[in-house]
Enzyme design. Structure first.
Site, PDB file in Angstrom:
ATOM      1  N   ASP A 132       0.848  -1.193   0.000  1.00 22.15           N
ATOM      2  CA  ASP A 132       0.000   0.000   0.000  1.00 22.15           C
ATOM      3  C   ASP A 132       0.886   1.245   0.000  1.00 22.15           C
ATOM      4  O   ASP A 132       2.031   1.203   0.464  1.00 22.15           O
ATOM      5  CB  ASP A 132      -0.863   0.039   1.276  1.00 22.15           C
ATOM      6  CG  ASP A 132      -2.060  -0.903   1.185  1.00 22.15           C
ATOM      7  OD1 ASP A 132      -2.355  -1.411   0.100  1.00 22.15           O
ATOM      8  OD2 ASP A 132      -2.700  -1.106   2.236  1.00 22.15           O
ATOM      9  N   MET A 133       0.328   2.364  -0.495  1.00 24.07           N
ATOM     10  CA  MET A 133       1.090   3.623  -0.435  1.00 24.07           C
ATOM     11  C   MET A 133       0.434   4.522   0.608  1.00 24.07           C
ATOM     12  O   MET A 133      -0.791   4.659   0.627  1.00 24.07           O
ATOM     13  CB  MET A 133       1.099   4.299  -1.802  1.00 24.07           C
ATOM     14  CG  MET A 133       2.075   5.439  -1.910  1.00 24.07           C
ATOM     15  SD  MET A 133       3.783   4.982  -1.557  1.00 24.07           S
ATOM     16  CE  MET A 133       4.363   4.446  -3.167  1.00 24.07           C
ATOM     17  N   ARG A 182      -0.940  -0.798  -8.838  1.00 21.50           N
ATOM     18  CA  ARG A 182      -2.299  -0.347  -8.505  1.00 21.50           C
ATOM     19  C   ARG A 182      -2.334   1.178  -8.599  1.00 21.50           C
ATOM     20  O   ARG A 182      -1.519   1.869  -7.979  1.00 21.50           O
ATOM     21  CB  ARG A 182      -2.647  -0.764  -7.074  1.00 21.50           C
ATOM     22  CG  ARG A 182      -3.996  -0.211  -6.606  1.00 21.50           C
ATOM     23  CD  ARG A 182      -4.192  -0.377  -5.095  1.00 21.50           C
ATOM     24  NE  ARG A 182      -4.166  -1.757  -4.684  1.00 21.50           N
ATOM     25  CZ  ARG A 182      -3.916  -2.141  -3.422  1.00 21.50           C
ATOM     26  NH1 ARG A 182      -3.677  -1.259  -2.476  1.00 21.50           N
ATOM     27  NH2 ARG A 182      -3.898  -3.422  -3.115  1.00 21.50           N
ATOM     28  N   ARG A 287     -12.257   6.449   4.730  1.00 20.77           N
ATOM     29  CA  ARG A 287     -13.448   6.133   3.910  1.00 20.77           C
ATOM     30  C   ARG A 287     -14.520   7.211   4.100  1.00 20.77           C
ATOM     31  O   ARG A 287     -15.194   7.593   3.156  1.00 20.77           O
ATOM     32  CB  ARG A 287     -14.043   4.771   4.295  1.00 20.77           C
ATOM     33  CG  ARG A 287     -13.153   3.563   4.136  1.00 20.77           C
ATOM     34  CD  ARG A 287     -12.630   3.277   2.763  1.00 20.77           C
ATOM     35  NE  ARG A 287     -11.625   4.122   2.160  1.00 20.77           N
ATOM     36  CZ  ARG A 287     -10.308   4.026   2.299  1.00 20.77           C
ATOM     37  NH1 ARG A 287      -9.780   3.122   3.082  1.00 20.77           N
ATOM     38  NH2 ARG A 287      -9.493   4.848   1.646  1.00 20.77           N
TER      39      ARG A 287
HETATM   40  C1  LIG Z   1      -8.364  -1.449  -3.985  1.00 22.00           C
HETATM   41  C2  LIG Z   1      -8.021  -0.089  -3.457  1.00 22.00           C
HETATM   42  C3  LIG Z   1      -6.808   0.082  -2.821  1.00 22.00           C
HETATM   43  C4  LIG Z   1      -6.442   1.351  -2.370  1.00 22.00           C
HETATM   44  N1  LIG Z   1      -5.193   1.530  -1.831  1.00 22.00           N
HETATM   45  C5  LIG Z   1      -4.804   2.779  -1.516  1.00 22.00           C
HETATM   46  C6  LIG Z   1      -3.473   3.046  -1.098  1.00 22.00           C
HETATM   47  O1  LIG Z   1      -2.625   2.159  -0.999  1.00 22.00           O
HETATM   48  N2  LIG Z   1      -3.149   4.326  -0.796  1.00 22.00           N
HETATM   49  C7  LIG Z   1      -4.051   5.360  -0.894  1.00 22.00           C
HETATM   50  O2  LIG Z   1      -3.690   6.510  -0.645  1.00 22.00           O
HETATM   51  N3  LIG Z   1      -5.316   5.124  -1.260  1.00 22.00           N
HETATM   52  C8  LIG Z   1      -5.717   3.872  -1.567  1.00 22.00           C
HETATM   53  N4  LIG Z   1      -7.001   3.657  -1.969  1.00 22.00           N
HETATM   54  C9  LIG Z   1      -8.026   4.726  -1.794  1.00 22.00           C
HETATM   55  C10 LIG Z   1      -8.073   5.637  -2.982  1.00 22.00           C
HETATM   56  O3  LIG Z   1      -6.911   6.419  -3.040  1.00 22.00           O
HETATM   57  C11 LIG Z   1      -9.296   6.584  -2.901  1.00 22.00           C
HETATM   58  O4  LIG Z   1      -9.205   7.350  -1.741  1.00 22.00           O
HETATM   59  C12 LIG Z   1     -10.620   5.857  -2.893  1.00 22.00           C
HETATM   60  O5  LIG Z   1     -10.610   4.758  -3.760  1.00 22.00           O
HETATM   61  C13 LIG Z   1     -11.742   6.818  -3.358  1.00 22.00           C
HETATM   62  O6  LIG Z   1     -11.469   7.282  -4.657  1.00 22.00           O
HETATM   63  P1  LIG Z   1     -12.313   6.840  -5.954  1.00 22.00           P
HETATM   64  O7  LIG Z   1     -11.341   6.608  -7.042  1.00 22.00           O
HETATM   65  O8  LIG Z   1     -13.174   5.703  -5.623  1.00 22.00           O
HETATM   66  O9  LIG Z   1     -13.105   8.129  -6.368  1.00 22.00           O
HETATM   67  P2  LIG Z   1     -14.070   9.113  -5.590  1.00 22.00           P
HETATM   68  O10 LIG Z   1     -14.140  10.341  -6.427  1.00 22.00           O
HETATM   69  O11 LIG Z   1     -13.671   9.264  -4.151  1.00 22.00           O
HETATM   70  O12 LIG Z   1     -15.456   8.352  -5.633  1.00 22.00           O
HETATM   71  C14 LIG Z   1     -16.168   8.073  -6.814  1.00 22.00           C
HETATM   72  C15 LIG Z   1     -17.488   7.416  -6.446  1.00 22.00           C
HETATM   73  O13 LIG Z   1     -17.244   6.183  -5.785  1.00 22.00           O
HETATM   74  C16 LIG Z   1     -18.119   6.000  -4.690  1.00 22.00           C
HETATM   75  N5  LIG Z   1     -17.328   6.026  -3.446  1.00 22.00           N
HETATM   76  C17 LIG Z   1     -16.041   6.378  -3.328  1.00 22.00           C
HETATM   77  N6  LIG Z   1     -15.607   6.268  -2.058  1.00 22.00           N
HETATM   78  C18 LIG Z   1     -16.666   5.859  -1.359  1.00 22.00           C
HETATM   79  C19 LIG Z   1     -16.853   5.561   0.014  1.00 22.00           C
HETATM   80  N7  LIG Z   1     -15.863   5.677   0.920  1.00 22.00           N
HETATM   81  N8  LIG Z   1     -18.077   5.151   0.411  1.00 22.00           N
HETATM   82  C20 LIG Z   1     -19.083   5.018  -0.495  1.00 22.00           C
HETATM   83  N9  LIG Z   1     -18.957   5.276  -1.816  1.00 22.00           N
HETATM   84  C21 LIG Z   1     -17.772   5.693  -2.232  1.00 22.00           C
HETATM   85  C22 LIG Z   1     -19.105   7.120  -4.783  1.00 22.00           C
HETATM   86  O14 LIG Z   1     -20.159   6.706  -5.612  1.00 22.00           O
HETATM   87  C23 LIG Z   1     -18.314   8.208  -5.454  1.00 22.00           C
HETATM   88  O15 LIG Z   1     -19.119   9.156  -6.094  1.00 22.00           O
HETATM   89  C24 LIG Z   1      -7.364   2.429  -2.480  1.00 22.00           C
HETATM   90  C25 LIG Z   1      -8.581   2.236  -3.132  1.00 22.00           C
HETATM   91  C26 LIG Z   1      -8.911   1.011  -3.625  1.00 22.00           C
HETATM   92  C27 LIG Z   1     -10.221   0.848  -4.341  1.00 22.00           C
END
Ligand SMILES: Cc1cc2nc3c(=O)[nH]c(=O)nc-3n(C[C@H](O)[C@H](O)[C@H](O)COP(=O)(O)OP(=O)(O)OC[C@H]3O[C@@H](n4cnc5c(N)ncnc54)[C@H](O)[C@@H]3O)c2cc1C
Length: 306
Positions: A132-133, A182, A287
């Site tokens: 993870d980052m 990722r 989250r």
């Molecule tokens: C498999 C995975 C691994 C990850 N690993 C890392 C990591 O190592 N380091 C890091 O900094 N970040 C990590 N993240 C988190 C990532 O950086 C984002 O903060 C997170 O995925 C929300 O961004 P989004 O691309 O979904 O877009 P967003 O613009 O946040 O969301 C788009 C849409 O997705 C839905 N959604 C998003 N988040 C939520 C939520 N919490 N609850 C309900 N609905 C939601 C909503 O419909 C929203 O409109 C990871 C995410 C995933 C999916």
């Protein structure tokens, strides 16, 4: 604004005590976390795999400050990997590891040694590890550790965050044969000097980075719930002729499960990031910060307990 407040609260031990002891918290945590024990993690993994999903398991915990705690985290991953293998859940299930949980904050070599032991156990179990980052102060150290690990375990996965200005260049570096990357937007509060601040800029950066990874020679893992970015990902898969074995979508446990099922139905490889353990506070707050509307979920849980 609300996002910044929630992310600041994610670092506050006072708020943590308040949230952890609130009567409604359990219901909220249950939505995003498989449970507190390894048994819970295995049960949830079995269910997800039965639904056609791949899984990456995260033993919750970060910012470890003692070697004993870092070693205990390593040992939990070693135990988990043995159990996953015995249950026939590898290679569908891999593990995600935070170096800060393995000692990175006070001893990078210790974090490397612990991560190496986990990579070796994953290799023996027929699966792999993704690092993870975390926040930007750890990016160089994490990529250094990754490069060292990849010498012995080339399939060790990296995470790059589209909100960081440096990430396009990191994508170019890492889009090489066998390199699992990722791509996510990024979940921490970062200063303007290193990170794009507006959602639009972050999304545009995500697309630029996706283009580099999807047209490159590595194995892209598109981690997002964003409907527009998922549609662009599907598009790029067609453009660059990447079948289900040559890239994957990733989403978090409890978020957009129906979209995860739809993509599986379309024939894509989809991996669910499955956290478990008792140290859920930082994860839960990130989250909530991503989607302050989830605070309404807190509210509903509170009302239903009254
Ligand atoms: C498999 C995975 C691994 C990850 N690993 C890392 C990591 O190592 N380091 C890091 O900094 N970040 C990590 N993240 C988190 C990532 O950086 C984002 O903060 C997170 O995925 C929300 O961004 P989004 O691309 O979904 O877009 P967003 O613009 O946040 O969301 C788009 C849409 O997705 C839905 N959604 C998003 N988040 C939520 C939520 N919490 N609850 C309900 N609905 C939601 C909503 O419909 C929203 O409109 C990871 C995410 C995933 C999916």
């Amino acid at each position: 604004m609300l996002r910044s407040v929630i992310l600041a609260a994610s670092r506050s031990s006072q708020v943590e005590r308040l949230v952890a002891t609130a009567p409604f918290t359990r219901d909220v945590v249950r939505r995003f976390v498989a449970g507190s024990g390894t048994d819970d993690a295995l049960r949830a993994t079995r269910e997800l795999v039965a639904d056609g999903l791949a899984v990456t398991l995260d033993n919750l915990g970060e910012d470890t400050v003692t070697p004993e705690h870092a070693t205990a985290t390593r040992d939990e991953y070693l135990r988990l990997l043995k159990l996953l293998s015995a249950a026939g859940l590898t290679p569908a299930a891999e593990v995600s590891v935070k170096l800060s949980a393995l000692g990175q904050m006070f001893d990078e070599q210790l974090a490397y040694d612990n991560a190496r032991a986990i990579c070796a156990a994953a290799d023996e179990a027929g699966t792999t590890v993704t690092l993870d980052m975390e926040d930007h102060t750890t990016t160089d150290s994490t990529l250094d550790v990754l490069a060292r690990l990849r010498k012995s375990f080339p399939s060790t996965g990296a995470v790059l965050q589209a909100y960081l200005r440096r990430t396009e260049s990191d994508c170019r570096e890492l889009a090489s044969v066998g390199s699992r990357v990722r791509l996510c937007k990024g979940a921490y509060q970062e200063p303007e000097s290193v990170a794009y601040q507006s959602a639009r800029e972050v999304d545009k950066s995500y697309v630029r980075c996706m283009n580099i990874l999807m047209s490159g020679d590595g194995y892209p893992m598109l981690a997002t719930h964003d409907p527009r970015l998922i549609a662009i990902g599907e598009d790029r898969a067609r453009w660059f002729d990447r079948g289900a074995d040559h890239f994957e979508f990733q989403m978090l446990y409890g978020i957009r499960p129906e979209e995860q099922a739809r993509l599986v139905g379309e024939g894509y490889q989809v991996r669910t990031y499955l956290p478990y353990g008792t140290d859920w506070y930082g994860y839960l707050m990130r989250r909530l910060a991503e989607r302050p509307a989830n605070l309404a979920f807190f509210g509903r849980a509170l009302v239903s307990k009254k």
